[in-house]
Design a protein around this motif. Sequence first.
Motif, short mmCIF file in Angstrom:
data_model
loop_
_atom_site.label_atom_id
_atom_site.label_comp_id
_atom_site.label_asym_id
_atom_site.label_seq_id
_atom_site.Cartn_x
_atom_site.Cartn_y
_atom_site.Cartn_z
N GLN A 1 -2.85 -1.60 -2.94
CA GLN A 1 -3.79 -0.50 -3.13
C GLN A 1 -3.15 0.81 -2.72
O GLN A 1 -2.18 0.84 -1.97
N TRP B 1 0.83 -1.21 0.00
CA TRP B 1 0.00 0.00 0.00
C TRP B 1 0.86 1.26 0.00
O TRP B 1 1.99 1.27 0.49
N PRO C 1 -2.40 1.48 -12.32
CA PRO C 1 -3.32 0.55 -11.67
C PRO C 1 -4.26 -0.15 -12.64
O PRO C 1 -4.41 0.26 -13.79
N THR D 1 -8.61 6.15 -5.11
CA THR D 1 -8.19 4.84 -4.64
C THR D 1 -7.82 4.01 -5.86
O THR D 1 -8.65 3.82 -6.76
N GLY E 1 -6.39 0.41 -7.46
CA GLY E 1 -6.32 -1.01 -7.16
C GLY E 1 -5.40 -1.75 -8.11
O GLY E 1 -5.33 -1.43 -9.31
#
Length: 356
Positions: free
Chosen positions: A250, A176, A221, A242, A244
């Motif tokens: 993430q 992360w 991402p 956000t 992914g």
Amino acid sequence: MSAPIATPWLSSQSDTDPRSASGATLRWGIIATGGIARSVAQDLALLADAELYAVSSREQATADAFAATYGVGKAYGDDGGVHGYQRLLADDGVDVVYVATPHAQHHEIVLAALNAGKHVLCEKAFTINAREAAELIDAARGRNLFLMEAVWSRFLPGMQRAFEIAASGELGDIHWVTADLGFPAPYSPTSRLWARQDGGGALLDIAVYPLLWALGTLGFPQTVSATGFVNDDGVDSQNALTLGYSHAAQVQLTSSLLSHGPRTATVAGNRGYLQSVGSINNPRHLVVATGRDERRTEEFDVIGKGYTYELREVTRCIQQGLTESPVMPLEDSLNTMRLFDGVRAQIGVTYPNDKH
């Protein structure tokens, strides 16, 4: 988004003094005279193989004043219906131009520069949307000219070192990343930051800096989820993204024109983490922690205002006959604009240029 794009990210020039000449002197033209143009002009003057050759502005007096302050040889303002930048581009003495106008003007001016046979460094955001970015990239490649988006932070010593640590495996598998950048910008509908017709808003102006921490450590991402506050003018004043990834990772990113934030970035893996100290777009310290107790701090000096590093990259590439930077490839700029297009669709932001 597509799968992460494999890019070098790390510069082979990171251990050299960016002021030192790497080849024949290039004559630079600067288009626009705002704050970022002034900072870049000061750092260009530090390069041994750069000549501040010309500057353009809408007003001749503004161009003259800029030239006098920064030792620029020629000054071009609008004259007889001809824009100052067009007069600058018609000057055969200009080798490369730096475009520092508001985002919405980038496509028109960069395309004109490429058509005039000039190499180009264009301030971020590269364009308003991915369509414009693709057109500029095709034009540059078709004319065999150098083109790069001016994401200056990508070349800074602290940022380069953060990417190096993440890639080294010292932190283990990265799972992360968080990063934020914000400041309260006084509202004015005519300010570049707030004017919808200029591409104003937090996304295009500052989101690239938090995004760098994701791209430099995890790549592009597979998914993007966005929320944001859009004002009555249709401009985003704050957003949260956000990202992914298929490999159990993430990212959370925040950009704001409404409030101050800590301006920190954290890159966390299963063996340790690193945190930036100082604003994330120019980190001067990195704290690296592994295990439970092992911790060190690395410090970085920056030459000039920090733009010398990207300017050295542009200069070196042109001198070597390259048409794009291996550290800041055009495909990354295009995919960033695609990502931003997707974010805007989610939060409800459009620009006049989208209709062209």
